[in-house]
Design an enzyme around this catalytic site. Sequence first.
Site, mmCIF file in Angstrom:
data_model
loop_
_atom_site.group_PDB
_atom_site.id
_atom_site.type_symbol
_atom_site.label_atom_id
_atom_site.label_comp_id
_atom_site.label_asym_id
_atom_site.label_seq_id
_atom_site.Cartn_x
_atom_site.Cartn_y
_atom_site.Cartn_z
ATOM 1 C CE LYS A 135 54.890 44.547 39.747
ATOM 2 N NZ LYS A 135 54.029 43.335 39.805
ATOM 3 C CB SER A 216 51.003 44.421 37.808
ATOM 4 O OG SER A 216 51.565 43.551 38.781
ATOM 5 C CB SER A 240 51.441 40.323 38.237
ATOM 6 O OG SER A 240 50.202 40.972 38.265
#
Length: 538
Positions: A135, A216, A240
């Site tokens: 990420k 996210s 997330s």
Amino acid sequence: MRGIARRRLTSARGRSSFRAMIRTVLAAALLASSIAGVAQAQNTRSQSQSRATVVTEDPAADPRMSIAQVQAIAPSTVQVLLERQRERWDKPPAGVPLLNAVIAWIPKVDFAALDADWRAGTSKGPLHGAPYFLKDNIEAGGPLPTTAGSLALAGNYTVRDAPIVARLNAAGAILLGKTNLSEWANIRGEHSSSGWSAVGGLTRNPFALDRTACGSSSGSAAAVAAGLAPFAIGTETDGSITCPASVTGIVGLKPTVGLVSRTGIVPISSGQDTAGPMTLNVEDAAKVLSVIAGSDPADTATKEADARKKDYFAGLDPNALKGVKLAVMRWNTGYSRGTDAVFEEALATLRAAGAQIVDAPKIDEAPVNTAEHTVLFTELKAGLNAYLATSNALVKTRTLADIIAFNDANASTELRWFGQESFIEAEATKGLADPAYLKAKADAKRLAGPEGIDRVLKATGAVALIAPTGGPAWTIDMINGDHFTGSASTLPAVAGYPHLTVPMGRVEGLPVGLSFIGPAWSEQLILSLGYAFQEARK
């Protein structure tokens, strides 16, 4: 939402046969496919209601590769197969939007250089030759910046690897690139659309391209679900990892806060942030966690990690459900009629595997949410200011106030779809010594942990809580933002306890996950419960 095998010991002959089988089947299946064939398959899939949906063929029907499968074939062959998957998603038929899971690729990754090691049977570690994504709020030294999706961090290059990246490299994993995310891990403002960032654009769900990948860790989930790599690393503050994993039909684990280092990760909350694995199956989540877990002198929250960590893969128990009691969080159901039906099927599977199912007494999450709000915004300002102060000179925004000013100055790109109300509220907080913050922090941990999850487990005699992770992916709405219906993430997020989501089934073709939530440091338990459930569904 915010950042809120049947098992393993095989003979040499068995491994050789498995390698040959995988090599033949995967090469034939993928190399024989073409983009034209994909185009023909992009036309139909049953959907609820009557509205048209931009859909893909079922990603799970492809021969997506687990860690064991990529390690069973030559790295150069793995590269060919993964590049075919990349071409499929990067060059869709006319009129079909991009998946857009990856924000930046490593310019050149030479798998062929690993072929000699593979032929000789030599290995750097348990993840040798396994490709993965990070990420893009996690630092990796090299050619890619760590942007958190914001143009303000476009120059955030570093020569340092986050400790979890160093651990993955030492274990032999191969970084392919960075994944897109909800900008600033979805803490910037209200009415955001999960998976959108100014740097990376919008990540979509590979099961239906007009639907959300949640957030996210949107890109990490979508990349794994689409077969671009066997695993990715996501981060979570509250939901997330687990929400994106659930809606894209993969496994996601949010570990106990303090089991995995947060150094080198763009922060939101020192009390809730953690990184975790996102994988195709529970076995791979256990393998990755075994590598990334451990103490970090720069992160005091991890002081117990070395003593607590285990070989989670070796400890997986396919019979873990036999004779255990699981408590259902009924207040975390009702996301949709279809989700409830799939959940009841999951409960039947759990019972058939030997588990006793009881209803948990309800935990009032309203005061937890109120306290969490104060905690996150206060810790965001303090943590982000500290992080930005260590960034390289190319990063001109050195404080949260600078970020707010940058967004205002670049409103046409940064603020087109939603604002920065949360940043502004965080900037107004009074610091980590503020009595209101200290009370909220103590209240949040107590209500979610000892008086929440721990109390219910003790009262029911259950070893873990279970619930649907959330509902199926909602349609993307950039104008009005997410149509989020809720999830099971908040209590374990605020308590800092582990939360595992495992694919539970489909609602009109859209995946939904089953959550296993345990007390602090119970990763081995909930991974085994999830593994036993996964195997029982086969």
